[in-house]
Design a protein around this motif. Structure first.
Motif, PDB file in Angstrom:
ATOM      1  N   ILE A 131      26.539  51.372  47.432  1.00  0.00           N
ATOM      2  CA  ILE A 131      27.498  50.478  46.885  1.00  0.00           C
ATOM      3  C   ILE A 131      26.917  48.906  46.979  1.00  0.00           C
ATOM      4  CG2 ILE A 131      29.674  49.955  49.019  1.00  0.00           C
ATOM      5  CD1 ILE A 131      28.124  48.446  51.209  1.00  0.00           C
ATOM      6  N   ASP A 132      27.581  48.414  45.822  1.00  0.00           N
ATOM      7  CA  ASP A 132      26.750  47.438  45.249  1.00  0.00           C
ATOM      8  C   ASP A 132      28.206  46.269  44.146  1.00  0.00           C
ATOM      9  OD1 ASP A 132      25.450  45.307  43.505  1.00  0.00           O
ATOM     10  OD2 ASP A 132      23.879  47.700  42.838  1.00  0.00           O
ATOM     11  N   PHE A 133      27.702  44.862  43.808  1.00  0.00           N
ATOM     12  CA  PHE A 133      28.540  43.574  43.312  1.00  0.00           C
ATOM     13  C   PHE A 133      29.185  44.748  42.754  1.00  0.00           C
ATOM     14  CE2 PHE A 133      25.547  41.865  46.312  1.00  0.00           C
ATOM     15  CZ  PHE A 133      26.443  40.730  46.771  1.00  0.00           C
ATOM     16  N   ILE A 134      30.641  44.915  42.476  1.00  0.00           N
ATOM     17  CA  ILE A 134      30.806  44.962  41.526  1.00  0.00           C
ATOM     18  C   ILE A 134      32.133  43.668  40.609  1.00  0.00           C
ATOM     19  CG2 ILE A 134      33.501  46.600  40.353  1.00  0.00           C
ATOM     20  CD1 ILE A 134      32.547  48.360  43.461  1.00  0.00           C
ATOM     21  N   ASN A 135      32.273  43.589  39.251  1.00  0.00           N
ATOM     22  CA  ASN A 135      32.939  42.721  38.741  1.00  0.00           C
ATOM     23  C   ASN A 135      32.253  41.657  38.600  1.00  0.00           C
ATOM     24  OD1 ASN A 135      34.763  44.967  37.880  1.00  0.00           O
ATOM     25  ND2 ASN A 135      35.903  43.513  39.957  1.00  0.00           N
ATOM     26  N   ARG A 136      32.717  39.596  38.500  1.00  0.00           N
ATOM     27  CA  ARG A 136      32.332  39.088  37.814  1.00  0.00           C
ATOM     28  C   ARG A 136      33.127  37.813  38.103  1.00  0.00           C
ATOM     29  NH1 ARG A 136      30.327  37.570  32.045  1.00  0.00           N
ATOM     30  NH2 ARG A 136      31.997  38.104  31.872  1.00  0.00           N
ATOM     31  N   VAL A 138      30.503  52.802  43.330  1.00  0.00           N
ATOM     32  CA  VAL A 138      30.733  53.535  41.915  1.00  0.00           C
ATOM     33  C   VAL A 138      32.298  53.604  41.738  1.00  0.00           C
ATOM     34  CG1 VAL A 138      29.806  55.596  42.141  1.00  0.00           C
ATOM     35  CG2 VAL A 138      30.271  54.494  39.626  1.00  0.00           C
TER      36      VAL A 138
END
Lengths: 158, 573
Positions: B165-170, B179
């Motif tokens: 998992i990671d940060f998505i969008n802004r 992903v």
């Protein structure tokens, strides 16, 4: 792996994570969008997890993850268009096409993109479809505009 | 040493230290939501802000190093007001459904809003609306409750080296996801649940199996049995306010019977069985030129990790099923036969410190003729919830013993709960298998403690056995890279997915509290120290099981019931 992505990556030998954005830009320029396969290959090449690449790519508006449709709709959300009510225009396009910005309709006919300014502030609110400008659009005109393209398409099929 | 002043008091500190580290040592509690000790600070939550004389703004104490003569105010009105505002803003778009939340009563956000005296909704923002991701058999993600502290991301990436998992969008659209923001079940997630352990809110939780288990318990046609993992008895007490590391084995058994389980078995027994098979497999591999180094296969997060990231090492994994699955397999074969019970009517439950065990139980290869070895897995937390739901007061309960024959264990099996423990247990039995003699001192000090990678060479007869015990997959990756680079002196590697082992598993009481982990570790070693039988091969019920049913380790029957194989998994990683 597509040969296009392969070629791009071979132009970045020994690249590190700081090459990620240029590589993404080149891939999008050549392929039109960032595919799953492209993300996997870039990840391998840069030794980066795919979630990270997706995270970086979604941070910027410029990257898309589906190929553009046959008719690419750009809705201007620049200041002048905003003042003239482009938020409502965008809502109408989304509703009519049933897609979100950055995506493509299932039949591949339409894709939608938000752009910051098209330099056509005098025509606000403005949308462009495959480079064709539609000036002073109002939300209730959207259906008619898009239907014209749909009609054109069904005539082509005949 | 340098001198600083904290709340008008002189305090000594080391140069270069972060303010927060000093405050913690001095017993001054400054709240945090994003801080993970041992990892690089991100300063994301800003709750730890303090006033430093001469510095214009408030500074985040987690990421601000001390300077000689620095004057700090930790609880000035300004700092407290800032913290309260942060919490109020976080609550502005939070679902606010505490009464329905699994973390009700043990949520960091809830606790802080109470401690800071939030009593009204000062800000009301647009509530988060995201779909709950229930695709994984182990972990449920509810992004609406997420406060974006990023602890799960760092745990997954920096500690476990998985990066599912990671940060998505802004900006305001930021979420945490996989992903292409797809379900966890098709991501590279290995189900370890370390993200749940560090999540300050209810955004991450285990997939609950309480309802299925309750339904089975209320079904008169079902014969419901339960097994409990070695580490559960030393952590369950914490859920009831008992002191850290207290062994509640007897009362836990009593509580399980009152919940309605017909038989209570100890997974440490099948851990002994695992050792018999695994130590024999190791000796066989060494003597017959088999694939080395052999790697343990008890930890299901690690297994999926190898399948995804290092498929070329699948052959190195021991073919032994994990103790949970071995127990499941013999309950539905040997035990069912002996008791004259139709295996189809047995509902086999396992209480584990682990969320990945839920995934493991669903693996199609771990079943016999369409009947799964294990029907449901509960975490330590879920067991505690069931006990509370049933209104059982474990503080006033008489301890009871486990059921025969799978209740008797050696303390070697019990050591499976701690990093290095499987190895220590295996060494005790391998020594016996190779030399025909017992080890003089069964304690292997080099394999104990909380270091991520522990290594030792032992002389067993003519053999110099090279062994490594590692925990935390980031560490496991380092070890596997050494092997890949050509290291040859290692025969056997124990890998536990969670740092410290099962005592710090993703299904244990919330929060990563190193004091608790140390107490749990100590408790397990004390059980071993005081045990009459400290070796798996001297467990008389294990001997009996081989005599009556399995014949000998690695026999055809063992292979059929107790061993398995894994295969490469293709995921976007």
């Amino acid at each position: 792996m597509s040969t296009v992505v392969e070629t791009i990556l071979s132009n970045h030998p020994q690249a590190k994570r700081d090459s990620l954005i240029p590589i993404l830009q080149e891939v999008q320029e050549m392929e039109g969008f960032i595919s799953r396969e492209a993300i996997a290959s870039i990840g391998k090449h840069l030794n980066l997890p795919t979630s990270k690449i997706y995270g970086v790519a979604t941070f910027y508006n410029q990257f898309r993850f589906q190929n553009v449709g046959k008719y690419h709709v750009m809705v201007c959300r620049g200041t002048a268009c905003h003042v003239k009510g482009s938020a409502k225009v965008l809502e109408a396009v989304k509703r009519e096409l049933k897609i979100e910005p950055g995506t493509t309709s299932r039949d591949g006919l339409f894709s939608l993109e938000i752009v910051a300014c098209m330099g056509a502030c005098g025509l606000a609110p403005v949308i462009s479809i495959n480079g064709e400008f539609h000036a002073g659009v109002e939300p209730d005109k959207i259906k008619g505009i898009l239907n014209a393209y749909r009609r054109k398409e069904s005539e082509n099929v005949k | 040493m340098i001198n600083i002043e904290v709340n008008n008091r002189q305090v000594k500190s080391n140069p270069g230290e972060m303010i927060l580290t000093v405050l913690k040592r001095e017993g001054i509690k400054v709240p945090t939501l994003c801080h993970l000790s041992d990892l690089f600070p991100t300063g994301a939550c800003r709750l730890c802000v303090v006033e430093v004389e001469g510095v214009p703004g408030l500074v985040p104490s987690c990421a601000f190093p001390v300077r000689d003569g620095m004057k700090i105010k930790t609880h000035s009105p300004r700092a407290i007001r800032a913290r309260k505002t942060i919490i109020e803003l976080l609550l502005a778009n939070h679902p606010d459904d505490c009464l329905y939340c699994v973390r009700n009563g043990n949520c960091d956000l809830q606790t802080l809003s109470e401690e800071l005296g939030v009593r009204e909704r000062r800000y009301s923002g647009k509530k988060n609306e995201y779909k709950v991701d229930t695709s994984s058999p182990s972990i449920v993600r509810d992004p609406a409750k997420c406060i974006l502290c990023g602890k799960c991301v760092r745990m997954c990436e920096e500690v476990q080296g998985v990066s599912a998992i990671d940060f998505i969008n802004r900006g305001s659209k930021t979420i945490i996801g996989t992903v292409f923001n797809e379900g966890l079940n098709i991501s590279s997630c290995i189900n370890c649940g370390q993200c749940i352990a560090v999540c300050p809110t209810g955004a991450l939780r285990e997939k609950s199996n309480i309802k299925e288990v309750m339904d089975a318990l209320n079904d008169p046609t079902k014969f419901v049995v339960i097994q409990h993992a070695p580490s559960v008895s030393v952590t369950l007490g914490e859920e009831f306010g008992l002191k850290m590391g207290q062994d509640v084995m007897g009362i836990m058994t009593a509580a399980m019977r009152r919940l309605g389980f017909k038989r209570v078995f100890d997974t440490s027994f099948s851990a002994d069985l695992t050792i018999m098979e695994e130590a024999s497999e190791l000796v066989y591999r060494i003597q017959n030129g088999g694939k080395l180094p052999m790697m343990t296969s008890c930890s299901p997060g690690w297994i999926k990790f190898v399948e995804e990231f290092y498929p070329e090492f699948i052959e190195n994994l021991s073919t032994c099923k994990s103790p949970q699955q071995m127990m499941g397999a013999i309950i539905k074969s040997f035990y069912a036969e002996k008791q004259g019970i139709d295996p189809k009517t047995i509902y086999s439950v396992a209480v584990m410190p682990c969320t990945a065990k839920k995934f493991e139980a669903e693996r199609p290869e771990l079943s016999q003729g369409g009947i799964p070895d294990i029907d449901a897995v509960l975490t330590t937390r879920e067991l505690a919830r069931m006990i509370k739901m049933r209104g059982l007061d474990i503080r006033n309960m008489e301890p009871e013993g486990a059921d025969s024959p799978f209740g008797e264990r050696s303390s070697a099996g019990k050591l499976f709960g701690v990093s290095g423990g499987v190895m220590e247990a295996a060494v005790r039995t391998a020594y016996f298998l190779i030399t025909g003699k017992e080890m003089e001192d069964v304690k292997v000090q080099e394999l104990r403690g909380l270091e991520g990678i522990k290594e030792v060479h032992l002389n067993i007869g003519d053999l110099k056995l090279g062994i490594i015990a590692t925990s935390g997959l980031g560490n496991a990756r380092k070890v596997i890279e050494q092997i890949k680079a050509g290291r040859k002196d290692i025969h056997f590697i124990e890998v536990m997915t969670c740092p410290g082992g099962c005592i710090a598993g993703g299904g244990q009481p919330y929060g990563i509290n190193m004091d608790a982990v140390k107490s749990r570790m100590k408790a397990l070693y004390e059980i071993d120290r005081d045990s009459k039988n400290r070796t798996s091969h001297n467990n008389r019920f294990i001997k009996k099981l081989y005599e009556e049913y399995l014949e000998k380790p690695l026999s055809e029957k063992s292979h059929h019931l107790l061993h398995t194989h894994y295969k490469k998994r293709d995921v976007l990683k």
